[in-house]
Design a protein around this motif. Structure first.
Motif, PDB file in Angstrom:
ATOM      1  N   GLY A   1      18.302  21.851  33.264  1.00 43.57           N
ATOM      2  CA  GLY A   1      18.884  21.732  34.601  1.00 43.57           C
ATOM      3  C   GLY A   1      20.325  22.215  34.696  1.00 43.57           C
TER       4      GLY A   1
ATOM      5  N   ARG B   1      11.101  19.570  29.255  1.00 40.03           N
ATOM      6  CA  ARG B   1      11.446  19.530  27.843  1.00 40.03           C
ATOM      7  C   ARG B   1      10.753  18.279  27.305  1.00 40.03           C
TER       8      ARG B   1
ATOM      9  N   LYS C   1      12.153  12.009  28.589  1.00 40.35           N
ATOM     10  CA  LYS C   1      11.190  12.393  29.631  1.00 40.35           C
ATOM     11  C   LYS C   1       9.940  11.510  29.614  1.00 40.35           C
TER      12      LYS C   1
ATOM     13  N   TYR D   1       4.062  25.129  39.635  1.00 38.64           N
ATOM     14  CA  TYR D   1       4.548  24.402  40.820  1.00 38.64           C
ATOM     15  C   TYR D   1       3.664  24.738  42.030  1.00 38.64           C
TER      16      TYR D   1
HETATM   17  P1  ADP Z   1      16.515  18.795  32.122  1.00 39.89           P
HETATM   18  O1  ADP Z   1      17.802  19.444  32.532  1.00 39.89           O
HETATM   19  O2  ADP Z   1      16.700  17.404  31.579  1.00 39.89           O
HETATM   20  O3  ADP Z   1      15.698  19.644  31.208  1.00 39.89           O
HETATM   21  P2  ADP Z   1      15.734  19.055  34.918  1.00 39.89           P
HETATM   22  O4  ADP Z   1      14.587  18.482  35.669  1.00 39.89           O
HETATM   23  O5  ADP Z   1      17.103  18.784  35.457  1.00 39.89           O
HETATM   24  O6  ADP Z   1      15.591  18.591  33.412  1.00 39.89           O
HETATM   25  O7  ADP Z   1      15.589  20.651  34.840  1.00 39.89           O
HETATM   26  C1  ADP Z   1      14.508  21.246  34.238  1.00 39.89           C
HETATM   27  C2  ADP Z   1      14.465  22.726  34.602  1.00 39.89           C
HETATM   28  O8  ADP Z   1      13.940  23.450  33.490  1.00 39.89           O
HETATM   29  C3  ADP Z   1      13.557  23.015  35.763  1.00 39.89           C
HETATM   30  O9  ADP Z   1      14.017  24.185  36.431  1.00 39.89           O
HETATM   31  C4  ADP Z   1      12.207  23.302  35.077  1.00 39.89           C
HETATM   32  O10 ADP Z   1      11.364  24.113  35.877  1.00 39.89           O
HETATM   33  C5  ADP Z   1      12.667  24.034  33.841  1.00 39.89           C
HETATM   34  N1  ADP Z   1      11.785  23.902  32.669  1.00 39.89           N
HETATM   35  C6  ADP Z   1      11.647  22.832  31.844  1.00 39.89           C
HETATM   36  N2  ADP Z   1      10.777  23.106  30.856  1.00 39.89           N
HETATM   37  C7  ADP Z   1      10.342  24.373  31.058  1.00 39.89           C
HETATM   38  C8  ADP Z   1       9.419  25.246  30.360  1.00 39.89           C
HETATM   39  N3  ADP Z   1       8.774  24.856  29.267  1.00 39.89           N
HETATM   40  N4  ADP Z   1       9.224  26.482  30.861  1.00 39.89           N
HETATM   41  C9  ADP Z   1       9.877  26.887  31.981  1.00 39.89           C
HETATM   42  N5  ADP Z   1      10.753  26.127  32.655  1.00 39.89           N
HETATM   43  C10 ADP Z   1      10.994  24.887  32.213  1.00 39.89           C
END
Ligand code: ADP
Length: 508
Positions: free
Chosen positions: A27, A317, A322, A384
């Protein structure tokens, strides 16, 4: 060294370790780009300073070029040359710092997770300030983010303001208090900070290990403005259960500490123009969404016999924060209920990665379950768009972006009531909340019963009343998750801080 502010707006510098889409881990990367663009749109000059990683998506940087100047910065008792590159990412001007240090700090094929991260990022923080000083920039705000650039706050006041880089107020945003970047106190000396002066309980000394230095604590103490990424999380981290050891520091500095909910970049996350999708669609055309569901099911070789079989998505992640055990449970529960489940995630934690590889293999050719254990931006957009429901069972969640993105794509969030999820997902069945705000399903207890309670209710709603479900989908797709209102709050904080500083200077 290129641009200076031309508008009547403020001059804001972001110093960060991530920026979407060129260098994104989570994020934080989204926030740098989303908030940066929103502030730029409001007339401010926003410039960003990033490390020049070898593993960036160079194709997404426009007009990348090396500057003629070389910036020399101090580390471990001597000066090192830094090559400085400039380019444009998503319309924002970005400086990339390439240190000529024998340790090849940003030449590691990954952004974080190196044994010398403390060195890499304390070096970068100092080099970024050196760049600003040598370029003669006079920013109003220097905004640093997370522990990697938290060093900027003490470096600015102790070393750079005395050198003449003194126009700015410092804002620090902590995107996740779990990551504080602590290290042996002596390590702080490398970037030129005074360990004797700073390894004190009221400054950078870690609150539990007194021989360690805590960069996040340092940024809380030394910044003019401290923010985190949602109002609920700002409350949680001020308690001993949620503060990861920093609650007393945050309470002491509570006057300058505030939680502002992140937005999402609604240009990137827009199903009506999203070129990653098979078919673009909007709230008035849910047929398009259904076509994306078919496309994803085909692409992942899932059964597409029943168009009314709900598809549950999860993109994350895979780290303990999570709620990995609840994600695992949700896969099996969805199967029991008769739905389909798609997980896109990857884990920096070897035993979690192995566990999910085991589950992925178990379901390898299954009709209804698919686990894709990697980072894949393009696939994330398709999930999504294709999913009907989206699961986010976090143990804690500073803000969370996936629930907002999911809603924008018409996927109904099923989320645990914590942090930013508590500020953005409101239960469909909760009579205490005005009907127009109810947009998903929530649960409080981080256990299987808690999750079942929300997932089962969502599933039943989807199955028993498609018309009402579609109304919910349409409502969620129309919610404004853009950065506009959050950027306004940052702007107000910046402006107040700048005004206070000017008033103090004119009194002096
Ligand atoms: P964090 O910052 O704790 O990882 P957030 O929900 O704030 O969680 O942000 C996650 C972002 O990363 C989102 O844009 C999500 O779509 C993206 N994301 C997480 N895992 C993946 C993945 N394996 N492949 C593509 N995008 C991912």
């Amino acid at each position: 060294l290129t641009s200076s502010p031309t508008s009547s707006g403020m001059h804001v510098i972001f110093i960060a370790a991530e920026m979407a889409p060129v260098a994104k881990v989570g994020g934080l990367g989204d926030v740098i780009t989303g908030l940066g663009k929103a502030l730029q749109k409001r007339g401010h000059l926003v410039e960003i300073i990033l490390p020049k990683y070898d593993c960036m998506q160079y194709g997404r940087i426009q007009e990348l070029r090396a500057l003629d100047v070389v910036v020399e910065s101090y580390f471990d008792g001597r000066l090192f040359k830094n090559k400085v590159w400039v380019g444009t990412v998503e319309g924002l001007p970005v400086y990339f710092i390439e240190p000529h240090h024998p340790d090849k700090f940003f030449w590691r094929e990954q952004f974080y997770g190196e044994h010398d991260d403390f060195k890499r990022f304390s070096f970068f923080s100092r080099a970024a300030l050196e760049l600003l000083l040598q370029a003669g920039k006079k920013p109003d705000i220097i905004h640093c983010h997370d522990w990697q650039t938290a060093f900027v706050a003490p470096l600015y006041w102790d070393l750079y303001a005395p050198k003449g880089l003194n126009s700015a107020r410092i804002c620090f945003t902590c995107h996740n208090f779990e990551y504080q970047g602590t290290a042996q106190a002596s390590e702080l000396a490398s970037c030129g900070l005074d360990v004797q002066q700073l390894n004190r309980p009221d400054r950078m000394q870690d609150n539990s290990a007194h021989d360690r230095i805590n960069p996040v604590k340092g940024a809380i103490v030394f910044s003019n403005i401290v923010t985190t990424v949602s109002p609920s999380y700002a409350q949680e981290v001020r308690t001993s259960e949620g503060g990861k050891g920093l609650h007393s520091t945050l309470n002491f500095h509570s006057k300058k500490f505030v939680g502002i909910l992140n937005g999402i970049d609604t240009d990137i996350w827009n199903p009506a123009i999203d070129t990653f999708l098979k078919v673009q669609y909007n709230a008035n055309d849910l047929k398009g969404k259904a076509e994306n569901k078919v496309a994803l099911r085909r692409h992942l070789a899932l059964s597409f016999a029943d168009s009314k079989q709900p598809l549950v998505g999860c993109i994350t992640r895979l780290v303990p924060q999570k709620g990995v055990h609840l994600i695992r449970h949700a896969i099996y529960r969805t199967l029991e209920l008769g739905g389909q489940f798609v997980l896109l995630g990857s884990s920096p934690v070897p035993h979690i990665q192995r566990e999910f590889e085991g589950i992925a293999n178990h379901f390898e050719n299954h009709d209804h379950i698919r686990l894709i254990l990697k980072y894949d931006e393009s696939l994330s957009h398709s999930i999504y768009a294709a999913s009907d429901m989206f699961i986010i069972p976090s143990i804690f969640e500073p803000c969370g972006l996936t629930q907002m993105i999911a809603m924008r794509y018409g996927s109904i969030p099923i989320a645990r009531k914590t942090g930013g999820l508590n500020d953005s997902v409101f239960d469909f069945d909760d009579d205490t909340i005005p009907l127009q705000f109810r947009n998903g399903y929530t649960f409080l207890n981080p256990d299987e019963q808690g999750l079942n309670g929300a997932l089962d209710r969502a599933y039943n709603h989807y199955k028993s009343n498609p018309e009402s479900w579609n109304q919910l989908v349409q409502k969620d797709m129309s919610i404004d998750w853009s950065w506009d209102s959050s950027a306004l709050q940052y702007e107000e904080l910046y402006a107040k801080s700048v005004a206070r500083a000017r008033a103090a200077t004119s009194r002096a």
